[in-house]
Scaffold this active site. Structure first.
Site, PDB file in Angstrom:
ATOM      1  N   GLY A   1     -22.241   5.057   3.244  1.00  7.21           N
ATOM      2  CA  GLY A   1     -21.188   5.558   2.350  1.00  7.21           C
ATOM      3  C   GLY A   1     -21.684   5.427   0.925  1.00  7.21           C
ATOM      4  O   GLY A   1     -21.904   4.308   0.454  1.00  7.21           O
TER       5      GLY A   1
ATOM      6  N   GLY B   1     -20.338   6.589  -2.072  1.00  4.70           N
ATOM      7  CA  GLY B   1     -19.372   6.895  -3.128  1.00  4.70           C
ATOM      8  C   GLY B   1     -19.463   5.807  -4.193  1.00  4.70           C
ATOM      9  O   GLY B   1     -20.494   5.128  -4.314  1.00  4.70           O
ATOM     10  N   ASN B   2     -18.375   5.629  -4.929  1.00  4.97           N
ATOM     11  CA  ASN B   2     -18.372   4.656  -6.032  1.00  4.97           C
ATOM     12  C   ASN B   2     -18.817   3.266  -5.580  1.00  4.97           C
ATOM     13  O   ASN B   2     -19.765   2.696  -6.139  1.00  4.97           O
ATOM     14  CB  ASN B   2     -16.968   4.625  -6.653  1.00  4.97           C
ATOM     15  CG  ASN B   2     -16.888   3.653  -7.819  1.00  4.97           C
ATOM     16  OD1 ASN B   2     -17.734   3.664  -8.700  1.00  4.97           O
ATOM     17  ND2 ASN B   2     -15.896   2.791  -7.804  1.00  4.97           N
ATOM     18  N   ALA B   3     -18.172   2.735  -4.538  1.00  9.42           N
ATOM     19  CA  ALA B   3     -18.486   1.355  -4.124  1.00  9.42           C
ATOM     20  C   ALA B   3     -19.923   1.244  -3.606  1.00  9.42           C
ATOM     21  O   ALA B   3     -20.648   0.304  -3.963  1.00  9.42           O
ATOM     22  CB  ALA B   3     -17.499   0.890  -3.050  1.00  9.42           C
ATOM     23  N   GLY B   4     -20.356   2.189  -2.794  1.00  5.13           N
ATOM     24  CA  GLY B   4     -21.697   2.138  -2.224  1.00  5.13           C
ATOM     25  C   GLY B   4     -22.777   2.230  -3.297  1.00  5.13           C
ATOM     26  O   GLY B   4     -23.753   1.466  -3.286  1.00  5.13           O
TER      27      GLY B   4
ATOM     28  N   LYS C   1       0.856  -1.186   0.000  1.00  6.81           N
ATOM     29  CA  LYS C   1       0.000   0.000   0.000  1.00  6.81           C
ATOM     30  C   LYS C   1       0.882   1.223   0.000  1.00  6.81           C
ATOM     31  O   LYS C   1       2.030   1.171   0.461  1.00  6.81           O
ATOM     32  CB  LYS C   1      -0.878   0.013   1.257  1.00  6.81           C
ATOM     33  CG  LYS C   1      -2.126   0.847   1.119  1.00  6.81           C
ATOM     34  CD  LYS C   1      -3.253   0.030   0.503  1.00  6.81           C
ATOM     35  CE  LYS C   1      -4.536   0.787   0.370  1.00  6.81           C
ATOM     36  NZ  LYS C   1      -5.643  -0.128   0.043  1.00  6.81           N
TER      37      LYS C   1
HETATM   38  N1  GLU Z   1      -7.487  -0.062  -3.341  1.00  9.59           N
HETATM   39  C1  GLU Z   1      -8.183  -1.269  -3.624  1.00  9.59           C
HETATM   40  C2  GLU Z   1      -8.231  -2.162  -2.403  1.00  9.59           C
HETATM   41  O1  GLU Z   1      -8.042  -1.712  -1.296  1.00  9.59           O
HETATM   42  C3  GLU Z   1      -7.657  -1.975  -4.865  1.00  9.59           C
HETATM   43  C4  GLU Z   1      -6.241  -2.371  -4.794  1.00  9.59           C
HETATM   44  C5  GLU Z   1      -5.713  -2.886  -6.125  1.00  9.59           C
HETATM   45  O2  GLU Z   1      -6.472  -3.063  -7.056  1.00  9.59           O
HETATM   46  O3  GLU Z   1      -4.511  -3.097  -6.172  1.00  9.59           O
HETATM   47  O4  GLU Z   1      -8.525  -3.310  -2.493  1.00  9.59           O
END
Ligand code: GLU
Length: 414
Positions: free
Chosen positions: A216, A218-221, A105
């Site tokens: 939430g 946003g996109n995911a929600g 990350k």
């Molecule tokens: N940020 C996203 C996660 O937390 C995707 C990570 C990725 O595709 O590498 O799963």
């Protein structure tokens, strides 16, 4: 309020799984810490004429199963320990989904909302100049996360390719389609989450067509709300909230119209329904609850009032450890983030494969492969739950830790 360090939480989870697996001490110690951590300064020329120095990180938690994989956040509250925790969870996520990847990350401590487009581009490019020696399609493959998006990935890829002098679209994922992105990435996290809900409903004999709530928007929600109805053949979305407030409608919203309204106005306000405080959305008694905002949405303060049958963690780390215990004692089935939100990174992996071959799949192929990969992951976690008699989060972590530990052993690291 509970106060805790997210990395200590992640370490605790790994430790619990390691104990359950009877891992030897060196393997356990190896998995409790990131393999490599990088910290760099990121100087950016600002529109006003001055230069600001931001602080950036990239942490490669474990690469025994493949290149490190995970997003980059631009967020003011980023610390080395949030990134360590998220990198650890990415390692578990790729392992539980059984992808040939490790986990990592990155992040920059900044308030992206207050940067101009030009400043954002310069920040993104400066980050890649600092991180270029560490990343690459066969090393470490970033993606978007909070306050980063496909446009930022496009600038980052371009900077990387300019530095290395060759095309390397697989250096990061969730790029725009025109320059090496894949079909099906934008709704992959939500789609994956809904697939895990489908499998949990099957296993627990819960009707997926009852009520659901989304915390939430946003996109995911938004996409989870749309896909819940589409993939599960029904369901009534009775409550939603965003960072500003909540909205209830016991008869169920027209989700398409609600999403349109949110996209057009940037807010839920003004849409037909009863305006309520944000927190109320967690406590509606909907059968299925999707926390899709940030860390620490479900805490010891509100967990006791949640009456859902299934909680699907689309966000990373939305439930605090104490809240987790409360939900578990109440018999609520929590599909843990490392499984519920693994759809995004699974389709990221598909993007890497397509970039490597320079040969692209259609949307139906992406959807079918995602479904197969995550259904298998759900079954592996269900088997671990039954075999070890543990709750879903520990079962999922145990599946992941066992796979990573095995890879470390095969390589002779421990
Ligand atoms: N940020 C996203 C996660 O937390 C995707 C990570 C990725 O595709 O590498 O799963």
């Amino acid at each position: 309020m509970e106060s805790f360090n997210p990395f200590e939480v992640a370490q605790q989870q790994v430790l619990e799984a390691a104990r359950l697996l009877n891992l030897d001490e060196p393997t356990r110690d190896l998995l409790l810490w990131p393999q490599r951590e990088f910290k760099f300064t990121v100087p950016v020329k600002m529109d006003g004429g001055g230069t600001r120095v931001f602080h950036g990180y990239r942490i490669q938690y474990n690469t025994a199963r493949g290149p490190a994989k995970g997003g980059i956040r631009f967020h003011p509250d980023e610390t080395v320990d949030t990134i360590r925790a998220l990198a650890c969870w990415m390692t578990c996520k790729t392992a539980v989904a059984d992808l040939p990847l490790g986990g990592g990350k990155g992040g920059v401590v900044c308030d992206a909302k207050r940067l101009s487009e030009g400043e954002l581009e310069r920040l993104s490019r400066a980050y890649v100049r600092a991180a270029a020696p560490l990343i690459g399609p066969d090393r470490d493959v970033p993606a978007p996360d909070m306050y980063t998006n496909p446009q930022i990935m496009a600038w980052m890829m371009d900077e990387y390719e300019t530095l290395t002098g060759r095309h390397a679209p697989g250096v990061l994922t969730d790029k725009p389609m025109q320059i090496g992105g894949t079909e099906g990435r934008r709704d992959a996290t939500a789609r994956g989450g809904v697939i895990t809900v489908r499998e949990a409903c099957r296993a627990l004999n819960v009707d997926p067509c009852g009520t659901f709530a989304v915390q939430g928007f946003g996109n995911a929600g938004q996409r989870a709300a749309l896909l819940h109805e589409e993939l599960l053949g029904g369901g009534r979305c009775i409550a939603v909230c965003d960072s500003r407030g909540g909205l209830l409608n016991p008869d169920g919203f027209d989700v398409r119209e609600l999403v349109q309204h949110k996209l057009k106005t940037g807010s839920l306000a003004g849409f037909p329904g009863k305006a309520v405080p944000r927190e109320a959305v967690l406590e509606t008694g909907a059968d299925i609850l999707y926390p899709a905002a940030m860390e620490n949405a479900i805490t010891s303060e509100n967990a006791g009032r949640i009456r859902a049958k299934i909680v699907c963690e689309l966000a990373n780390g939305p439930t605090t450890p104490e809240a987790d215990r409360i939900l578990h004692r109440a018999g609520i089935h929590v599909i843990p983030d490392i499984l519920a939100s693994a759809g995004g990174v699974t389709v990221s992996y598909f993007e890497m494969v397509q970039d490597a071959y320079s040969f692209f799949w259609d949307e139906a192929t992406v959807h079918a492969r995602l479904d197969r990969q995550l259904t298998r992951a759900c079954h592996a976690v269900q088997e671990a739950m039954a075999e070890k008699g543990v709750h879903p989060r520990l079962a999922a972590t145990t599946v992941a830790v066992a796979r990573v530990a095995e890879a470390c052993k095969l390589r002779g690291w421990v």
